[in-house]
Design a protein around this motif. Structure first.
Motif, PDB file in Angstrom:
ATOM      1  N   UNK A 481       0.792  -1.037   0.003  1.00  0.00           N
ATOM      2  CA  UNK A 481       0.084  -0.107  -0.103  1.00  0.00           C
ATOM      3  C   UNK A 481       0.835   1.195   0.026  1.00  0.00           C
ATOM      4  N   UNK A 482       1.720   1.255   0.919  1.00  0.00           N
ATOM      5  CA  UNK A 482       3.014   2.525   0.749  1.00  0.00           C
ATOM      6  C   UNK A 482       3.624   2.508  -0.260  1.00  0.00           C
ATOM      7  N   UNK A 483       4.012   1.542  -1.258  1.00  0.00           N
ATOM      8  CA  UNK A 483       4.771   1.471  -2.333  1.00  0.00           C
ATOM      9  C   UNK A 483       3.800   2.268  -3.583  1.00  0.00           C
ATOM     10  N   UNK A 484       2.776   1.833  -3.427  1.00  0.00           N
ATOM     11  CA  UNK A 484       1.558   2.480  -4.392  1.00  0.00           C
ATOM     12  C   UNK A 484       1.250   3.652  -4.124  1.00  0.00           C
ATOM     13  N   UNK A 485       1.207   4.124  -2.957  1.00  0.00           N
ATOM     14  CA  UNK A 485       1.130   5.635  -2.595  1.00  0.00           C
ATOM     15  C   UNK A 485       2.223   6.516  -3.222  1.00  0.00           C
ATOM     16  N   UNK A 486       3.464   5.909  -3.145  1.00  0.00           N
ATOM     17  CA  UNK A 486       4.438   6.614  -3.654  1.00  0.00           C
ATOM     18  C   UNK A 486       4.830   6.091  -4.713  1.00  0.00           C
ATOM     19  N   UNK A 487       4.121   5.561  -5.740  1.00  0.00           N
ATOM     20  CA  UNK A 487       4.053   5.127  -7.255  1.00  0.00           C
ATOM     21  C   UNK A 487       5.303   4.456  -7.422  1.00  0.00           C
ATOM     22  N   UNK A 488       5.760   3.486  -6.649  1.00  0.00           N
ATOM     23  CA  UNK A 488       6.837   2.891  -6.946  1.00  0.00           C
ATOM     24  C   UNK A 488       6.266   1.391  -7.465  1.00  0.00           C
ATOM     25  N   UNK A 489       5.891   1.267  -8.533  1.00  0.00           N
ATOM     26  CA  UNK A 489       5.158   0.245  -9.256  1.00  0.00           C
ATOM     27  C   UNK A 489       6.091  -0.932  -9.298  1.00  0.00           C
ATOM     28  N   UNK A 490       7.402  -0.890  -9.647  1.00  0.00           N
ATOM     29  CA  UNK A 490       8.410  -1.843  -9.578  1.00  0.00           C
ATOM     30  C   UNK A 490       8.304  -2.608  -8.250  1.00  0.00           C
ATOM     31  N   UNK A 491       8.498  -1.723  -7.416  1.00  0.00           N
ATOM     32  CA  UNK A 491       8.539  -2.150  -5.930  1.00  0.00           C
ATOM     33  C   UNK A 491       7.324  -3.115  -5.674  1.00  0.00           C
ATOM     34  N   UNK A 492       6.083  -2.694  -6.042  1.00  0.00           N
ATOM     35  CA  UNK A 492       4.777  -3.344  -5.800  1.00  0.00           C
ATOM     36  C   UNK A 492       4.924  -4.637  -6.682  1.00  0.00           C
ATOM     37  N   UNK A 493       5.449  -4.785  -7.585  1.00  0.00           N
ATOM     38  CA  UNK A 493       5.637  -5.842  -8.441  1.00  0.00           C
ATOM     39  C   UNK A 493       6.212  -6.977  -7.971  1.00  0.00           C
ATOM     40  N   UNK A 494       7.588  -6.493  -7.437  1.00  0.00           N
ATOM     41  CA  UNK A 494       8.542  -7.317  -6.722  1.00  0.00           C
ATOM     42  C   UNK A 494       7.789  -7.923  -5.449  1.00  0.00           C
ATOM     43  N   UNK A 495       7.129  -7.281  -4.699  1.00  0.00           N
ATOM     44  CA  UNK A 495       6.482  -7.763  -3.435  1.00  0.00           C
ATOM     45  C   UNK A 495       5.403  -8.902  -3.745  1.00  0.00           C
ATOM     46  N   UNK A 496       4.730  -8.422  -4.908  1.00  0.00           N
ATOM     47  CA  UNK A 496       3.569  -9.238  -5.302  1.00  0.00           C
ATOM     48  C   UNK A 496       4.058 -10.575  -5.766  1.00  0.00           C
ATOM     49  N   UNK A 497       5.082 -10.393  -6.523  1.00  0.00           N
ATOM     50  CA  UNK A 497       5.956 -11.736  -7.177  1.00  0.00           C
ATOM     51  C   UNK A 497       6.294 -12.505  -6.138  1.00  0.00           C
ATOM     52  N   UNK A 498       6.980 -12.030  -4.786  1.00  0.00           N
ATOM     53  CA  UNK A 498       7.491 -12.856  -3.828  1.00  0.00           C
ATOM     54  C   UNK A 498       6.056 -13.455  -3.069  1.00  0.00           C
ATOM     55  N   UNK A 499       5.123 -12.659  -3.074  1.00  0.00           N
ATOM     56  CA  UNK A 499       3.864 -13.246  -2.212  1.00  0.00           C
ATOM     57  C   UNK A 499       3.430 -14.475  -2.939  1.00  0.00           C
TER      58      UNK A 499
END
Length: 639
Positions: A481-499
Motif C-alpha cells: 500500500x505504501x509503495x502504491x501511494x509512492x508510485x513505486x510500481x516496480x517495487x509493488x510488482x516485486x513484493x507481489x511476485x514474492x507473495x
C-alpha cells in the motif's frame, strides 16, 4: 491534455490501492450469512461426510469469510490438534465476529487449557447469544471456580433440562448451594447426583464433607468408605477417613487407615520430612503432600510445613489445595514474599485478578527484587486497561532490569495506547537496540511511523520484518500500500511476485499479481496470473472479471462476454470498485449496428433539412430581386 493524463494516472493509482490493499469482501453479505447458518450444527463430533458437505457449501457461498476457517478449526479439534483449532477459531472470528459457534468452541478449548479469564469472555458472549447449553454449562463451572456462587447456580439451573443424567452438573449445583450457605439444598443436589451415579467417589467425598460440617461423623465416615470402595488405592481417602476416625475417638481404626494411607503414627517429623523430600526428587508431589499433611496432624504448629504443603500441591497441579495451604500459612502468620507470589499466580490463573494484584503487591513489599512479581503485576494492569499503573510498573521494572527487550516492547505498546507517540518510538528503538532481530518490534514501530506519517522510517522497518519473516502478510500488505501511494510500481510488482511464490496455493495472491501486471500493461503476464488464480479457484469472480477486461481489450468480445457471465454467476453482487474501465463497452453487436443505423438516419434527416433551408433562402432572394425591379419601373413612369 497533460491535465487529463495526470487525472488518469491518479485514478489508476486509486484503483490499484483499492485492488491491492482491500480484503476482497465486496458484496456477498447474504451468502456469508447463509454460510454461517450452514455451519451452526457442525461440531467435532459430526460425521466426516457431514463436515465435508458443509465445507463444499461454504466454499460456494462465502469462500473468503470466517466459515471455512471455523470448519478448519472443527477438523483440527476432531484430530485433537487443540492449538491449531484455537488458532483457526481466532482467525475465523477475526474474519467474521458474528460466528458465535466459533466463539463458544474457542471458549471451551481455552477453558480446557486453563485460560479461564479469556475463556469466560468468549463463553459469556456465546452463551448469551446462542441456545447452545454446553457454553452456558462451561460458564457455570468458571463461575463456581471463581466462587461466584449465585451466578454459577443460575447457569446450572438454566441448562439443567439439557443434562438430566449428568451427575457432575448436580455436583456443581450442590457446591453452589454450599457456597451460598444453603446446606439443605446442597444435600438434595448431592443425593440427586448419587442416584444418577452411585459409585461416584467425588459425590461421596462431598457428602462426607457436608455431614462432617454438621458433626454427623458416622454418615461422613460411611461416605468416605464408599469413596474408598470406588478408588481403593487413593491414599488421601484413607488419610481423610483416618483423621475423621481420630476425631470420633476411634484410635485403633484410625491407626489402620493411617497405615493404609502410608502414614505411620510412630514416625517422627524428621521421617516425614525425609520421605517428602524423596518423593519430591522423584516427582511424586501428591505423595509428598501426604507426608506434609501427616506432619501437620502430629504437630499442627510445625513452622514452614504449610508452605511446603502448598508447594507440593502446586507442583501436583492441585490449585485449590495449594491455595488452601498457602492461605493457612498466612493465618498462622507464616507470611513471605514467596508465599504471596505463589498465591498471586494461583489467583491470576483462577481469573480472580483483584486477589492476584493484592498478593503480588504484598510480595513486592516483602521482596522488592522479585522481578517476576512486578512483571505479572504490570501485565494485569495492562490487561485491565489501567495504562498509568501499567506504564509505571514497566518503567520500574526497566529501572531494575534494563537489559530485557520484552519490557521495552510492552512499555512501548502501552505508551502508544496512551498516545504518547514520541515516548513509544523511543521505547521501540531501545527494544530493537537490545534485539535487532525482533520482527514484532519492527512491525509495531513501522505501523506507528505510518500513523505519524513518516513513510521512509516505516518502509525501513517493514522491510526488516519481511527479511526476518517473509510470510508476514500484514507487513507485506502495508508495504504494498505504501509503495502504491509512492508510485513505486516496480517495487509493488516485486513484493507481489514474492507473495505469489510464497503462497502458490492462494488464488488471491495470484490474482493480485495479475492486477499489477495489467496495470503496467504487461497483458500476457496478467493473463497467466488470472489463469493461475482460476485454476486454484474456478469461481474467483474478480479474476474472471479481470480476465474479461483483458479479452475485451484484445478485441476478443465473445471470450470477454463468457468471462463476464461467469463472473456474474460466481458473485451476482460484485460491483466495480471504481470506473477504471467504464469507457469499455460489452454491448452486443446488434445493439451497436442499431445505434449506427440510427446515426445514419439522423444524418440523412439533417441533410434534407439543410437542403430545404437552402431552397427557401433562394426563393426569398429571387422574390426580393423581382420586387426591386418593379419599384424601379414605377419610378420611371412617374418621371
Amino acid at each position: 491534455m497533460n491535465q487529463n493524463l495526470r487525472r488518469g494516472a491518479l485514478l489508476a493509482g486509486i484503483v490499484l490501492i483499492a485492488f491491492l490493499s482491500c480484503g476482497f469482501t465486496w458484496g456477498g453479505k447474504d451468502k456469508c450469512t447463509e454460510a454461517r447458518e450452514t455451519i451452526e450444527k457442525i461440531t467435532p463430533e459430526s460425521a466426516a461426510a457431514e463436515r465435508a458437505e458443509a465445507e463444499r457449501k461454504v466454499r460456494e457461498l462465502c469462500p473468503d469469510g470466517g466459515a471455512p476457517l471455523y470448519l478448519k478449526g472443527i477438523s483440527m479439534e476432531a484430530a485433537h490438534d487443540i492449538d491449531g483449532a484455537v488458532t483457526a477459531y481466532r482467525d475465523a472470528l477475526a474474519k467474521d465476529p458474528l460466528l458465535l459457534q466459533a466463539r463458544g468452541r474457542l471458549g471451551l478449548l481455552l477453558l480446557a487449557k486453563g485460560n479461564r479469564e479469556e475463556a469466560s469472555v468468549a463463553l459469556f458472549e456465546a452463551a448469551r447469544q446462542t441456545k447452545e447449553p454446553r457454553f452456558a454449562r462451561a460458564l457455570a463451572d468458571i463461575f463456581l471456580d471463581a466462587k461466584l456462587y449465585a451466578l454459577a447456580l443460575s447457569q446450572y439451573r438454566q441448562v439443567q433440562p439439557s443434562f438430566p443424567d449428568d451427575a457432575n452438573l448436580y455436583l456443581g449445583i450442590a457446591r453452589s448451594y454450599r457456597g451460598l450457605g444453603d446446606q439443605n439444598h446442597a444435600l438434595e443436589a448431592l443425593q440427586d447426583a448419587l442416584r444418577l451415579q452411585a459409585g461416584n467417589a467425588t459425590t461421596h467425598l462431598e457428602l462426607a464433607t457436608l455431614y462432617q460440617e454438621r458433626n454427623d461423623y458416622e454418615k461422613a465416615a460411611a461416605h468416605l468408605r464408599q469413596a474408598i470402595i470406588a478408588d481403593p488405592d487413593n491414599a488421601s481417602y484413607h488419610f481423610r477417613l483416618a483423621q475423621l476416625l481420630e476425631l470420633s475417638g476411634k484410635r485403633d481404626e484410625a491407626a489402620k487407615e493411617y497405615a493404609r494411607s502410608g502414614v505411620k503414627r510412630t514416625d517422627t517429623l524428621a521421617d516425614h520430612l525425609k520421605r517428602a523430600a524423596k518423593y519430591e526428587d522423584e516427582g511424586e508431589f501428591a505423595l509428598a503432600a501426604t507426608e506434609y499433611r501427616a506432619m501437620l496432624v502430629k504437630n499442627p504448629d510445625a513452622a514452614g510445613v504449610r508452605e511446603k504443603l502448598g508447594d507440593a500441591e502446586l507442583s501436583a497441579g492441585h490449585d485449590a489445595e495449594a491455595i488452601a495451604a498457602y492461605e493457612d500459612a498466612l493465618r498462622k502468620k507464616e507470611d513471605s514474599g514467596r508465599v504471596r507470589y505463589h498465591l498471586g499466580t494461583l489467583y491470576e490463573r483462577k481469573g480472580d485478578l483483584d486477589e492476584a494484584v493484592r498478593n503480588f503487591s504484598a510480595s513486592l513489599r516483602l521482596d522488592p527484587v522479585n522481578s517476576d512479581a512486578r512483571r505479572r503485576l504490570a501485565d494485569i494492569y495492562a490487561l485491565r486497561g489501567d495504562l498509568e499503573e501499567a506504564i509505571r510498573a514497566y518503567q520500574d521494572l526497566i529501572s531494575r532490569q534494563a537489559d530485557n527487550p520484552l519490557n521495552y516492547l510492552k512499555l512501548a505498546r502501552l505508551q502508544e495506547k496512551r498516545r504518547t507517540y514520541k515516548d513509544a518510538v523511543d521505547s521501540y528503538e531501545k527494544a530493537l537496540a537490545l534485539d535487532s532481530a525482533n520482527s514484532e518490534a519492527h512491525r509495531s514501530i513501522a505501523f506507528l511511523f505510518l500513523r505519524l506519517k513518516q513513510p521512509e522510517q516505516a518502509e525501513q522497518h517493514l522491510r526488516e520484518v519481511l527479511k526476518l519473516d517473509p510470510r508476514n502478510a500484514q507487513a507485506r500488505d502495508a508495504l504494498i500500500s505504501l509503495s502504491v501511494k509512492q508510485k513505486k510500481y516496480d517495487q509493488v510488482t516485486s513484493l507481489l511476485e514474492e507473495d505469489a511464490q510464497l503462497n502458490p496455493q492462494s488464488a488471491d495472491s495470484q490474482y493480485r499479481l495479475g492486477v499489477i501486471y495489467a496495470f503496467k500493461r504487461e497483458d500476457e503476464k496478467a493473463l497467466q496470473q488470472f489463469d493461475a488464480a482460476l485454476k486454484l479457484k474456478p469461481d474467483h469472480a474478480r479474476a474472471l472479471n479481470a480476465l474479461g477486461k483483458l479479452y475485451l481489450k484484445e478485441g476478443e468480445r465473445d471470450k470477454a462476454r463468457e468471462a463476464f457471465e461467469a463472473a456474474r454467476k460466481a458473485d451476482p453482487n460484485l460491483l466495480e470498485p471504481v470506473e477504471l474501465w467504464s469507457k469499455l463497452s460489452t454491448q452486443p453487436k446488434k445493439y451497436v449496428e442499431k445505434k449506427k443505423t440510427s446515426r445514419k438516419h439522423a444524418l440523412e434527416k439533417n441533410k434534407k433539412k439543410s437542403s430545404s433551408t437552402a431552397g427557401s433562402r433562394k426563393t426569398k432572394k429571387s422574390a426580393g430581386k423581382a420586387e426591386s425591379k418593379k419599384k424601379k419601373s414605377s419610378q420611371r413612369k412617374t418621371r
